[in-house]
Design a protein around this motif. Structure first.
Motif, mmCIF file in Angstrom:
data_model
loop_
_atom_site.group_PDB
_atom_site.id
_atom_site.type_symbol
_atom_site.label_atom_id
_atom_site.label_comp_id
_atom_site.label_asym_id
_atom_site.label_seq_id
_atom_site.Cartn_x
_atom_site.Cartn_y
_atom_site.Cartn_z
ATOM 1 N N PRO A 53 0.850 -1.211 0.002
ATOM 2 C CA PRO A 53 0.040 0.010 -0.001
ATOM 3 C C PRO A 53 0.830 1.167 0.058
ATOM 4 O O PRO A 53 1.658 1.359 0.532
ATOM 5 C CB PRO A 53 -0.735 -0.091 1.090
ATOM 6 C CG PRO A 53 -0.865 -1.583 1.668
ATOM 7 C CD PRO A 53 0.514 -2.048 1.082
ATOM 8 N N TYR A 54 0.376 2.324 -0.918
ATOM 9 C CA TYR A 54 1.392 3.587 -0.895
ATOM 10 C C TYR A 54 0.166 4.616 -0.413
ATOM 11 O O TYR A 54 0.555 5.641 0.501
ATOM 12 C CB TYR A 54 1.457 3.777 -2.249
ATOM 13 C CG TYR A 54 2.334 5.102 -2.388
ATOM 14 C CD1 TYR A 54 3.747 5.153 -2.138
ATOM 15 C CD2 TYR A 54 1.643 6.278 -3.224
ATOM 16 C CE1 TYR A 54 4.289 6.335 -2.152
ATOM 17 C CE2 TYR A 54 2.391 7.186 -3.534
ATOM 18 C CZ TYR A 54 3.718 7.366 -2.895
ATOM 19 O OH TYR A 54 4.366 8.569 -3.137
ATOM 20 N N MET A 56 -2.992 4.748 0.933
ATOM 21 C CA MET A 56 -3.794 4.252 1.932
ATOM 22 C C MET A 56 -5.274 5.038 2.012
ATOM 23 O O MET A 56 -6.105 5.124 2.730
ATOM 24 C CB MET A 56 -3.258 4.679 3.237
ATOM 25 C CG MET A 56 -2.273 3.775 3.679
ATOM 26 S SD MET A 56 -2.475 1.919 3.853
ATOM 27 C CE MET A 56 -3.143 1.861 5.195
ATOM 28 N N GLY A 58 -7.183 4.745 -1.284
ATOM 29 C CA GLY A 58 -7.940 4.278 -2.434
ATOM 30 C C GLY A 58 -7.644 4.731 -3.851
ATOM 31 O O GLY A 58 -8.453 4.427 -4.760
ATOM 32 N N HIS A 59 -6.510 5.481 -4.002
ATOM 33 C CA HIS A 59 -6.048 5.939 -5.317
ATOM 34 C C HIS A 59 -5.205 5.049 -6.065
ATOM 35 O O HIS A 59 -5.067 5.272 -7.250
ATOM 36 C CB HIS A 59 -5.562 7.490 -5.124
ATOM 37 C CG HIS A 59 -6.655 8.471 -4.572
ATOM 38 N ND1 HIS A 59 -6.403 9.785 -4.767
ATOM 39 C CD2 HIS A 59 -7.860 8.096 -4.282
ATOM 40 C CE1 HIS A 59 -7.577 10.404 -4.346
ATOM 41 N NE2 HIS A 59 -8.449 9.414 -4.040
ATOM 42 N N CYS A 60 -3.894 4.406 -5.488
ATOM 43 C CA CYS A 60 -2.874 4.086 -6.091
ATOM 44 C C CYS A 60 -3.028 2.618 -6.572
ATOM 45 O O CYS A 60 -2.225 2.194 -7.389
ATOM 46 C CB CYS A 60 -1.712 4.172 -5.281
ATOM 47 S SG CYS A 60 -1.712 3.176 -4.010
ATOM 48 N N CYS A 63 -2.221 -1.819 -3.348
ATOM 49 C CA CYS A 63 -2.957 -2.544 -2.317
ATOM 50 C C CYS A 63 -3.785 -3.693 -2.562
ATOM 51 O O CYS A 63 -4.224 -4.465 -1.794
ATOM 52 C CB CYS A 63 -3.585 -1.822 -1.104
ATOM 53 S SG CYS A 63 -5.031 -1.090 -1.674
ATOM 54 N N GLN A 74 -9.263 -3.699 -2.688
ATOM 55 C CA GLN A 74 -8.436 -2.812 -2.301
ATOM 56 C C GLN A 74 -8.321 -2.826 -0.744
ATOM 57 O O GLN A 74 -9.509 -2.764 0.025
ATOM 58 C CB GLN A 74 -8.753 -1.231 -2.706
ATOM 59 C CG GLN A 74 -8.872 -0.867 -4.061
ATOM 60 C CD GLN A 74 -9.323 0.368 -4.385
ATOM 61 O OE1 GLN A 74 -10.399 0.459 -4.504
ATOM 62 N NE2 GLN A 74 -8.289 1.535 -4.591
ATOM 63 N N CYS A 76 -6.791 -1.213 1.512
ATOM 64 C CA CYS A 76 -6.797 0.104 2.203
ATOM 65 C C CYS A 76 -8.178 0.504 2.452
ATOM 66 O O CYS A 76 -8.564 1.300 3.399
ATOM 67 C CB CYS A 76 -6.153 1.249 1.535
ATOM 68 S SG CYS A 76 -6.594 1.844 0.070
#
Ligand code: FES
Length: 101
Positions: A53-54, A56, A58-60, A63, A74, A76
């Motif tokens: 996870p980067y 945390m 919901g964008h990247c 995760c 996801q 996160c």
């Protein structure tokens, strides 16, 4: 720096690749697995690079993990549930009954 969300007591258990991991009710799967020292949640389909996870929030999508048999969820944005079965996702997700190739 970070404030725990939900209970501070470890009261439930989740499983990652068959390994039991103590969890706090109300926390996200990502927070729980990071605290447990998990080294990666998935590998990328192209290079096989490990991801954690980067953002945390919901964008990247770093995760992504399999939750109770459903891939590309996801971590996160998902809360732990007692007895939940997680699996590290290697490459693309699989969907039961669907051929993505
Ligand atoms: S950590 Fe970025 S989408 Fe989950």
């Amino acid at each position: 720096m970070f404030e725990p969300v939900g209970s501070a007591e470890v009261t439930i258990t989740i499983y990652l690749d068959g390994r039991a991991i103590p969890a706090r009710a109300g926390e996200s799967i990502a927070a729980c697995l990071l605290r447990a020292g998990v080294t990666h949640f998935r590998t990328t389909p192209v290079s096989g690079a490990r991801r954690l996870p980067y953002c945390m929030i919901g964008h990247c999508f770093d995760c992504l993990i399999e939750i109770d048999g459903i891939g590309s969820r996801q971590a996160c944005l998902s809360q732990v549930e007692n007895g939940m079965k997680l699996r590290t996702q290697d490459g693309s997700a699989t969907i039961p009954g669907v051929d993505l190739q």
